[in-house]
Design a protein around this motif. Structure first.
Motif, PDB file in Angstrom:
ATOM      1  N   GLY A 180       0.635  -1.611   0.137  1.00 11.50           N
ATOM      2  CA  GLY A 180       0.067  -0.178   0.353  1.00 11.50           C
ATOM      3  C   GLY A 180       1.102   1.048  -0.049  1.00 11.50           C
ATOM      4  N   ILE A 181       0.410   2.387  -0.686  1.00  7.02           N
ATOM      5  CA  ILE A 181       0.788   3.380  -0.695  1.00  7.02           C
ATOM      6  C   ILE A 181       1.633   4.088   0.582  1.00  7.02           C
ATOM      7  N   VAL A 182       0.724   4.086   1.777  1.00  4.15           N
ATOM      8  CA  VAL A 182       0.530   4.472   2.740  1.00  4.15           C
ATOM      9  C   VAL A 182       0.995   3.667   4.404  1.00  4.15           C
ATOM     10  N   ASN A 183       0.264   2.562   3.896  1.00  6.48           N
ATOM     11  CA  ASN A 183       0.629   1.320   4.615  1.00  6.48           C
ATOM     12  C   ASN A 183       1.313   0.486   5.078  1.00  6.48           C
ATOM     13  N   HIS A 184       1.705   0.251   3.739  1.00  6.75           N
ATOM     14  CA  HIS A 184       3.459  -0.885   3.361  1.00  6.75           C
ATOM     15  C   HIS A 184       2.919  -2.076   4.554  1.00  6.75           C
ATOM     16  N   SER A 185       1.772  -2.496   4.036  1.00  5.76           N
ATOM     17  CA  SER A 185       1.271  -3.423   5.697  1.00  5.76           C
ATOM     18  C   SER A 185       2.412  -4.969   4.963  1.00  5.76           C
ATOM     19  N   PRO A 186       2.690  -5.143   6.311  1.00  2.77           N
ATOM     20  CA  PRO A 186       3.418  -6.630   5.842  1.00  2.77           C
ATOM     21  C   PRO A 186       3.203  -7.966   5.847  1.00  2.77           C
ATOM     22  N   HIS A 187       3.820  -8.604   5.316  1.00  3.26           N
ATOM     23  CA  HIS A 187       4.050 -10.302   5.078  1.00  3.26           C
ATOM     24  C   HIS A 187       4.764 -11.340   6.341  1.00  3.26           C
ATOM     25  N   PRO A 188       3.597 -12.160   6.826  1.00  7.45           N
ATOM     26  CA  PRO A 188       4.418 -12.712   8.178  1.00  7.45           C
ATOM     27  C   PRO A 188       5.692 -13.024   8.045  1.00  7.45           C
ATOM     28  N   ALA A 189       5.953 -13.252   6.491  1.00  3.62           N
ATOM     29  CA  ALA A 189       7.274 -13.752   6.431  1.00  3.62           C
ATOM     30  C   ALA A 189       8.241 -12.641   6.067  1.00  3.62           C
ATOM     31  N   SER A 190       7.856 -11.343   5.826  1.00  4.27           N
ATOM     32  CA  SER A 190       8.746 -10.138   5.571  1.00  4.27           C
ATOM     33  C   SER A 190       8.468  -8.970   5.986  1.00  4.27           C
ATOM     34  N   GLY A 191       8.832  -7.691   6.225  1.00  8.98           N
ATOM     35  CA  GLY A 191       8.851  -6.621   6.778  1.00  8.98           C
ATOM     36  C   GLY A 191       7.735  -5.903   6.012  1.00  8.98           C
ATOM     37  N   PRO A 192       7.769  -4.526   6.510  1.00  9.16           N
ATOM     38  CA  PRO A 192       7.179  -3.654   5.066  1.00  9.16           C
ATOM     39  C   PRO A 192       7.502  -4.036   3.905  1.00  9.16           C
ATOM     40  N   LEU A 193       5.812  -3.833   3.604  1.00  6.53           N
ATOM     41  CA  LEU A 193       6.391  -4.196   1.812  1.00  6.53           C
ATOM     42  C   LEU A 193       5.643  -2.872   1.387  1.00  6.53           C
ATOM     43  N   ASN A 194       6.629  -2.666  -0.436  1.00  6.25           N
ATOM     44  CA  ASN A 194       5.457  -1.470  -0.866  1.00  6.25           C
ATOM     45  C   ASN A 194       4.349  -2.444  -2.468  1.00  6.25           C
ATOM     46  N   GLY A 195       4.285  -1.414  -3.549  1.00  7.70           N
ATOM     47  CA  GLY A 195       3.167  -1.949  -4.571  1.00  7.70           C
ATOM     48  C   GLY A 195       2.270  -2.632  -3.344  1.00  7.70           C
ATOM     49  N   GLY A 196       0.977  -2.976  -4.018  1.00  6.70           N
ATOM     50  CA  GLY A 196      -0.173  -2.940  -3.465  1.00  6.70           C
ATOM     51  C   GLY A 196      -0.536  -4.711  -4.301  1.00  6.70           C
ATOM     52  N   PRO A 197      -1.136  -5.092  -3.940  1.00 11.25           N
ATOM     53  CA  PRO A 197      -2.008  -6.828  -4.137  1.00 11.25           C
ATOM     54  C   PRO A 197      -2.597  -5.686  -6.267  1.00 11.25           C
TER      55      PRO A 197
END
Length: 462
Positions: A365-382
């Motif tokens: 997500g542009i603002v949230n950078h929500s993480p996956h259980p196997a990673s830290g914060p992510l960018n891009g989005g579904p």
């Protein structure tokens, strides 16, 4: 004496396809971020019993740089079993992989070794231009009588866009599909109601409107696509335009009911100029005419300007940006990728006029950078989403289109592919063991599943 039998991955009905064995491989478009290296077709291990589960086990590089591989698909599928199909004995064997930027079309053979597809033919852009008058091939589907390929425009980057055909066997460009295009100019996706001899098409923009990024002046002037088009599939003629309203910009992905007796489907709309919301529209036949109505609306989320890319600072909000949708083979669950907010949603659409949100997960997500259980914060989005034939597994990646990625995620998208387990009664759960980061300098896009998936097959029997 040999007897010909249809490919065992062809199924007369969607219900029968849902009983197929689980997929063990995925094929994935891998794009060079800078466009300086050749793109590749990757192979991902989907077998939970395998030691390389969730890993990239092979990549077949393209012969040239700068293709920007996008939406690819199979040469043949369950539509080969339709009553009027002239090719019942073709195989689901070849992947047809177009370059959206180069207009080059690659043919890859998966039969000698499904884990290592080989390029057997490349159709150069000049042949596509000469035979069909189109360029920038975008989406393809295997039809009963050939391979249909949508194209965004003409060789000079202007319109109109439309559909061209390849044959099933030699993969020759046969020519332009439309006999009478009527008022249609913009093109993007297409979907069939094979049981009703109807095709629906959607609209993005001409190559010149999209290749250098989203153009704010064109967007605010409502110049991007906002219509659906209805076609007589057999006569190849335009029948009706359905305008969703000039404020509904970028009418992209189409997913028709998998049951061929049903005459409805869903269209994703990226953004509303009124409030930056995204929406899903239902097209359906009513009193002999076709109509469309909004059935899902997802609002924008407020955000501080310093959290936003330059393109969005003035709006003080993150638009959901519906970038892909997909429908399970039993017509029960619709999946919606919100590339801007990072939301991935599951709706129960058993009653297509009244979808019900059943679950969602957040990644990036542009603002949230929500993480996956196997990673830290992510960018891009579904983004590109694919659903297994039995509806139990959902896979998605996070890259959209190189020029647009840079506008919404100026820090540079770190690519990934993930998997959710889907409950048959509703519900989504991220698989904590399945997180595939893209190689440095590359991003992931379209996914296709071995033996077929929910969006690459069309069925002719209920």
């Amino acid at each position: 004496m040999a007897t010909w039998t249809p490919d065992p991955t062809f199924y007369p009905s969607a219900r029968m396809a849902m009983q197929a064995p689980a997929e063990k491989l995925a094929y994935m478009a891998i794009l060079s971020v800078e466009g300086t290296e050749p793109d590749a077709l990757g192979v991902v291990d989907l077998d939970p019993q395998s030691s390389s589960y969730g890993e990239l086990i092979n990549r077949t590089p393209m012969p040239n740089a700068g293709d920007e591989l996008h939406h690819f698909g199979w040469n043949a599928c369950s539509s080969a079993l339709c009553p009027y199909a002239p090719h019942p004995h073709v195989e689901r064997r070849y992947l047809i992989v177009p370059g959206l930027r180069s207009s080059r079309i690659h043919i890859l053979d998966t039969k000698p070794d499904p884990r290592a597809p080989q390029i057997i033919k490349v159709i150069e852009p000049e042949e596509v231009h000469r035979r069909a008058g189109y360029s920038r091939p975008h989406t393809l589907h295997c039809g009963p009588e050939g391979i249909y390929v949508s194209a965004l425009g003409a060789p000079d980057g202007e319109g109109p866009g439309g559909i061209l055909l390849l044959d099933h066997d030699a993969f020759d460009v046969l020519g332009r599909w439309e006999v009478d295009r009527g008022p249609q100019q913009l093109a993007y996706d297409f979907a069939w109601h094979l049981g009703h001899d109807v095709q629906i098409t959607s609209e993005w923009g001409t190559p010149n409107m999209i290749e250098n990024g989203l153009v704010p002046e064109l967007l605010l002037g409502s110049k991007y696509g906002h219509q659906l088009h209805v076609w007589d599939l057999r006569r190849r003629k335009h029948v009706q335009s359905i305008d969703l309203g000039a404020e509904q910009q970028l009418v992209l992905e189409l997913r028709q009911a998998r049951d061929p007796t049903k005459a409805y489907g869903f269209a994703g709309v990226v953004i509303s100029l009124k409030d930056l919301s995204s929406s899903v529209w239902l097209w359906h036949r009513s009193n002999g005419q076709w109509a469309a109505q909004k059935v899902i609306e997802i609002p924008a989320e407020p955000a501080e300007p310093d959290q936003l890319p330059p393109l969005l600072k003035g709006f003080k909000a993150v638009p959901p940006l519906i970038a892909d949708i997909n429908l399970s083979l039993d017509d029960r669950f619709l999946y919606v990728s919100c590339w801007g907010t990072g939301d991935f949603r599951q709706y129960d659409v058993s009653d297509p006029f009244h979808p019900r949100l059943t679950d969602s997960v957040r990644l990036g997500g542009i603002v949230n950078h929500s993480p996956h259980p196997a990673s830290g914060p992510l960018n891009g989005g579904p983004q590109m989403v694919e659903v297994s034939r039995d509806g139990r597994r959902v896979y998605f990646t996070n890259g959209l289109y190189r020029a647009w990625d840079a506008q919404f995620y100026p820090e540079g998208i770190k690519g990934w592919m993930v998997k959710c387990d889907a409950d048959p009664n509703g519900g989504l759960k991220l698989d904590p063991e399945f997180f595939l980061p893209a190689e440095e300098g590359f991003r992931a896009h379209q996914i296709r599943l071995e033996g077929g998936d929910s969006s690459s097959d069309t069925f002719c029997y209920p």
